[in-house]
Write a protein that holds these residues in place. Sequence first.
Motif, PDB file in Angstrom:
ATOM      1  N   ASN A   1       0.822  -1.204   0.000  1.00 57.92           N
ATOM      2  CA  ASN A   1       0.000   0.000   0.000  1.00 57.92           C
ATOM      3  C   ASN A   1       0.863   1.264   0.000  1.00 57.92           C
ATOM      4  O   ASN A   1       0.575   2.244  -0.696  1.00 57.92           O
ATOM      5  N   LYS A   2       1.946   1.220   0.783  1.00 57.32           N
ATOM      6  CA  LYS A   2       2.864   2.366   0.844  1.00 57.32           C
ATOM      7  C   LYS A   2       3.565   2.568  -0.487  1.00 57.32           C
ATOM      8  O   LYS A   2       3.704   3.705  -0.975  1.00 57.32           O
ATOM      9  N   ALA A   3       3.995   1.466  -1.121  1.00 57.16           N
ATOM     10  CA  ALA A   3       4.707   1.561  -2.402  1.00 57.16           C
ATOM     11  C   ALA A   3       3.797   2.078  -3.511  1.00 57.16           C
ATOM     12  O   ALA A   3       4.265   2.714  -4.461  1.00 57.16           O
ATOM     13  N   GLU A   4       2.496   1.835  -3.374  1.00 61.95           N
ATOM     14  CA  GLU A   4       1.549   2.286  -4.392  1.00 61.95           C
ATOM     15  C   GLU A   4       1.085   3.716  -4.157  1.00 61.95           C
ATOM     16  O   GLU A   4       0.217   4.212  -4.883  1.00 61.95           O
ATOM     17  N   GLY A   5       1.641   4.364  -3.119  1.00 62.86           N
ATOM     18  CA  GLY A   5       1.319   5.767  -2.879  1.00 62.86           C
ATOM     19  C   GLY A   5       0.196   5.998  -1.909  1.00 62.86           C
ATOM     20  O   GLY A   5      -0.339   7.114  -1.830  1.00 62.86           O
ATOM     21  N   GLY A   6      -0.201   4.987  -1.157  1.00 63.59           N
ATOM     22  CA  GLY A   6      -1.326   5.141  -0.230  1.00 63.59           C
ATOM     23  C   GLY A   6      -0.903   5.277   1.212  1.00 63.59           C
ATOM     24  O   GLY A   6      -1.638   4.869   2.112  1.00 63.59           O
ATOM     25  N   GLU A   7       0.286   5.840   1.443  1.00 64.91           N
ATOM     26  CA  GLU A   7       0.849   5.890   2.797  1.00 64.91           C
ATOM     27  C   GLU A   7      -0.006   6.675   3.764  1.00 64.91           C
ATOM     28  O   GLU A   7      -0.152   6.312   4.933  1.00 64.91           O
ATOM     29  N   ASN A   8      -0.633   7.769   3.300  1.00 60.61           N
ATOM     30  CA  ASN A   8      -1.398   8.649   4.204  1.00 60.61           C
ATOM     31  C   ASN A   8      -2.901   8.560   3.962  1.00 60.61           C
ATOM     32  O   ASN A   8      -3.648   9.448   4.366  1.00 60.61           O
ATOM     33  N   SER A   9      -3.344   7.502   3.335  1.00 59.90           N
ATOM     34  CA  SER A   9      -4.758   7.357   2.992  1.00 59.90           C
ATOM     35  C   SER A   9      -5.521   6.671   4.106  1.00 59.90           C
ATOM     36  O   SER A   9      -4.944   6.176   5.088  1.00 59.90           O
ATOM     37  N   SER A  10      -6.847   6.632   3.942  1.00 59.78           N
ATOM     38  CA  SER A  10      -7.681   5.902   4.912  1.00 59.78           C
ATOM     39  C   SER A  10      -7.375   4.413   4.859  1.00 59.78           C
ATOM     40  O   SER A  10      -7.523   3.707   5.861  1.00 59.78           O
ATOM     41  N   GLY A  11      -6.939   3.942   3.697  1.00 55.92           N
ATOM     42  CA  GLY A  11      -6.568   2.546   3.577  1.00 55.92           C
ATOM     43  C   GLY A  11      -5.370   2.207   4.448  1.00 55.92           C
ATOM     44  O   GLY A  11      -5.301   1.113   5.022  1.00 55.92           O
ATOM     45  N   ALA A  12      -4.429   3.147   4.562  1.00 58.15           N
ATOM     46  CA  ALA A  12      -3.265   2.922   5.413  1.00 58.15           C
ATOM     47  C   ALA A  12      -3.697   2.795   6.866  1.00 58.15           C
ATOM     48  O   ALA A  12      -3.164   1.960   7.620  1.00 58.15           O
ATOM     49  N   GLU A  13      -4.670   3.608   7.282  1.00 57.93           N
ATOM     50  CA  GLU A  13      -5.177   3.523   8.653  1.00 57.93           C
ATOM     51  C   GLU A  13      -5.862   2.176   8.895  1.00 57.93           C
ATOM     52  O   GLU A  13      -5.704   1.561   9.952  1.00 57.93           O
ATOM     53  N   ALA A  14      -6.624   1.730   7.916  1.00 61.19           N
ATOM     54  CA  ALA A  14      -7.326   0.454   8.066  1.00 61.19           C
ATOM     55  C   ALA A  14      -6.333  -0.700   8.201  1.00 61.19           C
ATOM     56  O   ALA A  14      -6.515  -1.602   9.041  1.00 61.19           O
ATOM     57  N   LEU A  15      -5.260  -0.684   7.407  1.00 62.30           N
ATOM     58  CA  LEU A  15      -4.256  -1.743   7.493  1.00 62.30           C
ATOM     59  C   LEU A  15      -3.475  -1.661   8.803  1.00 62.30           C
ATOM     60  O   LEU A  15      -3.087  -2.680   9.376  1.00 62.30           O
ATOM     61  N   ALA A  16      -3.243  -0.432   9.285  1.00 63.53           N
ATOM     62  CA  ALA A  16      -2.572  -0.272  10.583  1.00 63.53           C
ATOM     63  C   ALA A  16      -3.440  -0.829  11.707  1.00 63.53           C
ATOM     64  O   ALA A  16      -2.943  -1.468  12.642  1.00 63.53           O
ATOM     65  N   ASP A  17      -4.747  -0.583  11.608  1.00 70.39           N
ATOM     66  CA  ASP A  17      -5.673  -1.139  12.601  1.00 70.39           C
ATOM     67  C   ASP A  17      -5.657  -2.673  12.544  1.00 70.39           C
ATOM     68  O   ASP A  17      -5.717  -3.351  13.587  1.00 70.39           O
ATOM     69  N   LEU A  18      -5.586  -3.207  11.321  1.00 74.87           N
ATOM     70  CA  LEU A  18      -5.542  -4.656  11.166  1.00 74.87           C
ATOM     71  C   LEU A  18      -4.292  -5.231  11.823  1.00 74.87           C
ATOM     72  O   LEU A  18      -4.366  -6.251  12.522  1.00 74.87           O
ATOM     73  N   LYS A  19      -3.173  -4.581  11.636  1.00 73.34           N
ATOM     74  CA  LYS A  19      -1.921  -5.043  12.255  1.00 73.34           C
ATOM     75  C   LYS A  19      -2.020  -4.996  13.771  1.00 73.34           C
ATOM     76  O   LYS A  19      -1.574  -5.909  14.479  1.00 73.34           O
ATOM     77  N   SER A  20      -2.631  -3.935  14.294  1.00 70.79           N
ATOM     78  CA  SER A  20      -2.793  -3.790  15.736  1.00 70.79           C
ATOM     79  C   SER A  20      -3.716  -4.872  16.300  1.00 70.79           C
ATOM     80  O   SER A  20      -3.438  -5.465  17.356  1.00 70.79           O
ATOM     81  N   GLU A  21      -4.813  -5.135  15.593  1.00 74.39           N
ATOM     82  CA  GLU A  21      -5.743  -6.185  16.033  1.00 74.39           C
ATOM     83  C   GLU A  21      -5.071  -7.556  16.005  1.00 74.39           C
ATOM     84  O   GLU A  21      -5.290  -8.391  16.887  1.00 74.39           O
ATOM     85  N   LEU A  22      -4.261  -7.777  14.983  1.00 72.34           N
ATOM     86  CA  LEU A  22      -3.546  -9.046  14.865  1.00 72.34           C
ATOM     87  C   LEU A  22      -2.617  -9.246  16.063  1.00 72.34           C
ATOM     88  O   LEU A  22      -2.569 -10.337  16.654  1.00 72.34           O
ATOM     89  N   ALA A  23      -1.901  -8.195  16.442  1.00 75.00           N
ATOM     90  CA  ALA A  23      -1.003  -8.284  17.591  1.00 75.00           C
ATOM     91  C   ALA A  23      -1.778  -8.500  18.886  1.00 75.00           C
ATOM     92  O   ALA A  23      -1.345  -9.255  19.772  1.00 75.00           O
ATOM     93  N   SER A  24      -2.940  -7.852  18.999  1.00 78.83           N
ATOM     94  CA  SER A  24      -3.753  -7.992  20.209  1.00 78.83           C
ATOM     95  C   SER A  24      -4.281  -9.418  20.363  1.00 78.83           C
ATOM     96  O   SER A  24      -4.234  -9.998  21.454  1.00 78.83           O
ATOM     97  N   VAL A  25      -4.778  -9.986  19.273  1.00 81.23           N
ATOM     98  CA  VAL A  25      -5.298 -11.353  19.320  1.00 81.23           C
ATOM     99  C   VAL A  25      -4.176 -12.335  19.634  1.00 81.23           C
ATOM    100  O   VAL A  25      -4.354 -13.271  20.421  1.00 81.23           O
ATOM    101  N   ARG A  26      -3.030 -12.127  19.013  1.00 80.20           N
ATOM    102  CA  ARG A  26      -1.882 -12.993  19.299  1.00 80.20           C
ATOM    103  C   ARG A  26      -1.505 -12.922  20.774  1.00 80.20           C
ATOM    104  O   ARG A  26      -1.185 -13.934  21.400  1.00 80.20           O
ATOM    105  N   SER A  27      -1.568 -11.725  21.334  1.00 80.81           N
ATOM    106  CA  SER A  27      -1.245 -11.548  22.751  1.00 80.81           C
ATOM    107  C   SER A  27      -2.235 -12.301  23.631  1.00 80.81           C
ATOM    108  O   SER A  27      -1.845 -12.985  24.589  1.00 80.81           O
ATOM    109  N   ARG A  28      -3.529 -12.224  23.304  1.00 82.86           N
ATOM    110  CA  ARG A  28      -4.543 -12.908  24.106  1.00 82.86           C
ATOM    111  C   ARG A  28      -4.329 -14.418  24.072  1.00 82.86           C
ATOM    112  O   ARG A  28      -4.422 -15.107  25.099  1.00 82.86           O
TER     113      ARG A  28
END
Length: 448
Positions: free
Chosen positions: A191-218
């Motif tokens: 997404n970053k390489a395609e120019g979407g670094e500051n888009s809403s899509g970047a936020e959604a993927l960041a949230d996905l990464k955070s959720e993934l880490a949270s579930v792994r922690s649980r």
Amino acid sequence: MKRPPSFGQGGDPDRPVVPPTEGGSAGDDASQFQPFPAETVDHLRAMAEVMITAGYETECIQVFLVARRNALDATMQSLGYEKASIDDVVKMSWEGLESEIGTWIKAFRHILNAGLSAEHDLCVRLFVGRNAGLGRDIFADLARCAMLQMFNFTEAVAMTKRAAEKLFKVLDMYEAIRDGAPVVDGLISTNKAEGGENSSGAEALADLKSELASVRSRLGESAAAIFCDLESSIRADAGKQPVPGGAVHPLTRYLMNYLKYACEYKNTLEQVFREFHRPDAVDSPGHEGESNPFAAQLMEVMELLHGNLEAKSKLYKDLALSSIFLMNNGRYMLQKIRGSPEINAVVGEAWARKRSTDLRQYHKNYQRETWGRVLNVLRDDGGITSELRVSITAVVVPAYRSFLGRFAQHFTAGRQTEKYIKLSADDLEGIIEELFEGSAGSMSRRRN
């Protein structure tokens, strides 16, 4: 299923491990991916451009997202996975939930490694030119929604009541989540390489990464807690009745097989325990200078089991049988350790040598309590044999003299007396003196 039977249940605790059957690898899923037909993509692209140009961008996005979410749901259903609420999961029996976890792992890996790749390809081909950014945002939102739906299941599993038999399926889920992290990182990088670094899509993927880490922690916390609960299980297994015949105790069989299976997840459990290291944990024996909280916890369980068996051995009134019990259980533990490279690597040779020394001591105790008494009777120092002669003579000879005194008057002196009275009191005393010598004379008299 990689798991032994649960505490207190039947079945053969020595059964072999059944290989996992969750399906192929991530690479296999990806290789089966087939791109959408070019004609279909061209037709959809034309429709999207018309709607967006006519001012129906929002409607276009909503229709597309609903259609693709339904497609992903259909894919999961074809793999056997059905959405379930947290309440439904928590209420499931373990047998049912165990099966659902296996299906979830298969569906999760397929969606993450193959499904999202297909959706990304479709978005890139469908939204082009000035609409490329819109396509990136749509894909990011679609990926986040699809994964969050699957994360709800893992959250529910982590909320269920902890039990020893759940450890291995929880670890399977943990591994699936852990192995999915690089895929999400790859989506973010793309997404970053395609120019979407500051888009809403970047936020959604960041949230996905955070959720993934949270579930792994649980899941990691749940796995560590389940393994640590083995301590409580051992302490609770006090037992008031000894095992008949000094046989291997069911707790010993269960735990040694359980630990053997756990060590097949050695790398994952080491990772889990390093992430959720208890403050009071200490370095394990045989791993000097290296912090290995999983090995330390496993050794704690082994020491508790050893102490539990020592306590159970005191239930036997017969000290020899107590030693047999300790020998049988100690030998079983050593066989399991030396027969499994995985658990042997964690426990270490020093611990095995220590237990071998214990076994030799149990053997000496058994020998002392049983055959030692026999050896004392057979030894050639004459101490006990003199004691036996004196005590027997003191009892038998006076009784024989009295017997002769009472009945000798009924016989005529001479040949009749010699016919019926073969031994005098002095003769009997002489025989007793020779009784424990094993001489030819005494044996001859006894035959006569």
